[in-house]
Scaffold this motif. Structure first.
Motif, short mmCIF file in Angstrom:
data_model
loop_
_atom_site.label_atom_id
_atom_site.label_comp_id
_atom_site.label_asym_id
_atom_site.label_seq_id
_atom_site.Cartn_x
_atom_site.Cartn_y
_atom_site.Cartn_z
N ALA A 133 17.26 32.58 -28.08
CA ALA A 133 17.14 33.06 -29.19
C ALA A 133 17.80 31.79 -30.22
N ASP A 134 18.65 31.46 -29.72
CA ASP A 134 19.41 30.20 -30.49
C ASP A 134 18.29 29.18 -30.78
N ARG A 135 17.50 28.63 -29.74
CA ARG A 135 16.57 27.57 -30.07
C ARG A 135 15.60 27.94 -30.96
N ALA A 136 15.10 29.06 -30.75
CA ALA A 136 13.90 29.57 -31.54
C ALA A 136 14.36 29.80 -32.98
N VAL A 137 15.78 30.43 -33.36
CA VAL A 137 16.07 30.48 -34.72
C VAL A 137 16.22 28.97 -35.17
N GLN A 138 16.81 27.94 -34.57
CA GLN A 138 16.92 26.38 -34.93
C GLN A 138 15.44 26.00 -35.47
N GLY A 139 14.47 26.49 -34.58
CA GLY A 139 13.33 25.95 -35.11
C GLY A 139 12.53 26.95 -36.08
N GLY A 140 13.06 27.84 -36.75
CA GLY A 140 12.68 28.46 -37.75
C GLY A 140 12.36 30.06 -37.75
N LEU A 141 12.69 30.52 -36.60
CA LEU A 141 11.99 31.97 -36.44
C LEU A 141 13.24 32.81 -36.62
N THR A 142 12.90 34.16 -36.64
CA THR A 142 14.13 35.14 -36.69
C THR A 142 14.00 35.72 -35.16
N ALA A 143 15.21 36.09 -34.89
CA ALA A 143 15.30 36.68 -33.53
C ALA A 143 16.21 37.72 -33.35
N VAL A 144 16.17 38.74 -32.52
CA VAL A 144 17.14 39.88 -32.20
C VAL A 144 17.25 39.75 -30.81
N ILE A 145 18.53 40.12 -30.41
CA ILE A 145 18.86 40.18 -28.99
C ILE A 145 19.39 41.49 -28.42
N VAL A 146 18.92 41.90 -27.14
CA VAL A 146 19.41 43.24 -26.96
C VAL A 146 20.25 43.37 -25.50
N LYS B 25 19.92 28.03 -18.50
CA LYS B 25 19.86 27.56 -19.73
C LYS B 25 19.09 26.46 -19.99
N TYR B 26 18.60 25.64 -19.08
CA TYR B 26 17.88 24.36 -19.30
C TYR B 26 16.56 24.94 -19.64
N GLN B 27 16.10 26.14 -18.76
CA GLN B 27 14.79 26.71 -19.03
C GLN B 27 14.70 27.37 -20.40
N ALA B 28 15.92 27.76 -20.85
CA ALA B 28 15.88 28.66 -22.10
C ALA B 28 15.83 27.63 -23.43
N ARG B 29 16.53 26.52 -23.22
CA ARG B 29 16.04 25.64 -24.34
C ARG B 29 14.75 25.29 -24.49
N ALA B 30 13.89 25.01 -23.35
CA ALA B 30 12.44 24.65 -23.28
C ALA B 30 11.70 25.84 -24.09
N ALA B 31 12.00 27.25 -23.28
CA ALA B 31 11.35 28.24 -23.82
C ALA B 31 11.62 28.63 -25.39
N GLY B 32 12.74 28.55 -25.99
CA GLY B 32 12.98 28.67 -27.35
C GLY B 32 12.29 27.76 -28.25
N ASP B 33 12.21 26.47 -27.84
CA ASP B 33 11.57 25.58 -28.30
C ASP B 33 10.05 25.46 -28.61
N VAL B 34 9.64 25.89 -27.31
CA VAL B 34 7.94 26.37 -27.22
C VAL B 34 7.68 27.48 -27.84
N VAL C 104 2.71 21.26 -28.78
CA VAL C 104 3.32 21.76 -27.61
C VAL C 104 3.33 20.65 -26.60
N MET C 105 4.76 20.16 -26.23
CA MET C 105 4.76 19.03 -25.21
C MET C 105 5.03 19.65 -23.81
N ASP C 106 4.04 19.83 -23.22
CA ASP C 106 4.11 20.49 -22.08
C ASP C 106 3.59 19.49 -20.72
N ALA C 107 3.79 18.23 -21.17
CA ALA C 107 3.46 17.56 -19.88
C ALA C 107 4.66 17.24 -19.17
N PRO C 108 4.54 16.92 -17.80
CA PRO C 108 5.93 16.79 -17.06
C PRO C 108 6.87 16.10 -17.75
N TRP C 109 8.17 16.56 -17.73
CA TRP C 109 9.28 15.83 -18.34
C TRP C 109 9.27 16.17 -20.01
#
Length: 470
Positions: free
Chosen positions: A21-34, A319-328, A338-343
């Motif tokens: 949620a945090d990375r998505a919000v930093q990317g300009g989205l709105t987010a809710v967490i349940v 948390k590492y996965q979460a940063r990638a997911a929120g950003d993408v 979308v930067m989805d090449a290895p690394w």
């Protein structure tokens, strides 16, 4: 029933869900967490944090007793009540007030209740008072519900009300005796902690201790547990029963164990049984199969992040996965690259090549990347470099009776490190250097110029290089 709309809906407010949620919000989205329990999740209240709090006092006491000058000042044993109070302080008395305050500061909305997928990009939440709210996602839903302890179908086990990691880490009254089923991380860590409390501990490990790591890790941890008074039994369990005096455990060889409590530490199961997977065509209770951007395969809006996707059941990796997911999620929602090449920024490549983990026993175990067995299974031509850490000058200054070992796995063709395992006191702090070397694919020849300080245990890096040759 009310309806609210967001760019992103996250199910589960553990550290993984918070980071998505945090990375998505930093990317300009709105987010809710349940969240149906406490904001901060399993790690904050029933796993990583309380377990390490329970372990630290015993480790510090043992370290002091192994140094002349300090051991003479140790006049008593571990204060169990103070240890439990310190644990309570670390988990904030199981209050999530500070975590909720962080969500507010991060501009992430919170809905309390049980969330279920109820359609495409739709989540219905049942609040504790029975009311419901429907959350509609413009772009994505992320399932970050984690896992529960798996309780095997041993006759009588469920009826005996066994402990899982939750009961062990939140214990208020320390039992006089404990049987632990399982020789994995939870099993050996809790055996270490409760032995330090004075509990009579027996570990029943069908195939050994820490079997996914290098064999010497389980061997050294087993030696330390036995020295601490822990009994280790191999083989299976045929039945469990609880009577007025505790539990009776019948082993596969016909012998019986009696203890006040029994802890089940035999694995994890995905917390997806009741999150509405059937509403979107998935099997309830299943692990969620994802690509490297954490997108559930077959969907363009559903993500599964953290333990629930079974890639690496570790908080830091989630948390590492979460940063990638929120950003993408933010990039896809806003039509960005979308930067989805290895690394790349939007993938969790390290899940395949460089997963670090620490077992907080005494001695600690720290490992990253391949073991010898996994590298051979992958068909990689390797060279194994072993070193006894007690031979490093820093070990002699650290403790009077230092026991430790380190192994490096080198890809011979490429000349780079692909795995490392350390066992020794407080060895966890040595792990990140190996993680960096693996992720950065630093050539062995370049590592000669990374000079370890003297006298520290990190001088093992020089000993590995000397074994490799120039």
């Amino acid at each position: 029933m009310s309806t609210r709309e967001y760019d992103l809906v996250v199910i589960g407010a553990g550290p993984v869900g918070e980071n998505v949620a945090d990375r998505a919000v930093q990317g300009g989205l709105t987010a809710v967490i349940v969240e149906s329990e406490l904001v901060g999740g399993e790690c904050s209240y029933w796993a990583c944090m309380p377990s390490k709090a329970l372990l630290r006092g015993g480790a510090a006491l043992r370290a002091a007793r192994d140094i002349a000058g300090a051991r003479e000042a140790v006049t008593g044993g571990l204060d169990v009540a103070a240890t439990l109070q310190r644990r309570d302080d670390i988990v904030h008395e199981w209050s999530d007030e500070s975590q909720v305050a962080w969500l507010n500061k991060a501009h992430i909305d919170l809905v309390r209740g049980h969330a279920r997928l109820s359609g495409e990009r739709e989540v219905t939440v049942e609040a504790p008072d029975g009311s419901t709210v429907t959350l509609v996602a413009r772009h994505a839903v992320a399932v970050c519900t984690g896992t529960d302890a798996a309780v095997p179908g041993i006759p009588g086990l469920a009826e005996a009300s066994p402990w899982t990691s939750r009961e062990a880490t939140s214990v208020e009254v320390v039992p006089t005796s404990l049987v632990t089923l399982g020789g994995g991380v939870v099993g050996v860590e809790m055996a270490t902690a409760f032995a330090s409390f004075g509990t009579e501990v027996t570990v029943v490990a069908r195939s050994g201790l820490l079997t996914t790591l290098e064999p010497f890790a389980g061997e050294l941890v087993g030696d330390a547990l036995r020295e601490a008074g822990v009994t280790i039994r191999s083989g299976g369990v045929d039945a469990v029963a609880r009577d007025g005096g505790g539990v009776v455990v019948t082993l596969s060889d016909g012998s019986e164990l009696r203890a006040a409590e029994i802890l089940v530490a035999t694995g994890r199961t995905p917390r997806t049984e009741d999150v509405g997977l059937d509403a979107v065509g998935l099997e309830p209770g299943s692990w969620l199969d994802v690509d490297d951007t954490m997108l559930v395969k077959g969907f363009d809006w559903l993500y599964a992040v953290g333990d629930v996707n079974r890639r690496a059941l570790l908080t830091h990796q989630g948390k590492y996965q979460a940063r990638a997911a929120g950003d993408v999620i933010a990039a896809r929602a806003r039509g960005g690259e979308v930067m989805d090449a290895p690394w790349g920024r939007h993938v969790a490549t390290a899940d395949h090549a460089a997963v670090p983990q620490v077992v907080f026993t005494d001695p600690e175990v720290a490992a990253v990347g391949h073991t010898e067995a996994s590298a051979q299974a992958a068909g990689i031509g390797i060279r194994v470099l072993d070193y006894d850490l007690s031979w490093v000058a820093g070990a002699s200054t650290y403790a009077d009776h230092y026991t430790g070992r380190a192994r490096a796995i080198v890809d011979e063709e490429r000349g780079v490190l692909i795995g490392a395992t350390f066992v020794g006191p407080d060895i966890a702090e040595l792990l990140h250097s190996a993680t960096i070397a693996i992720v950065g694919e630093v050539p062995i020849e370049r590592l000669w110029h990374a000079v370890p300080s003297y006298p520290t245990v990190s001088e093992v890096w020089l000993r590995w290089l000397e074994a490799w040759g120039r």
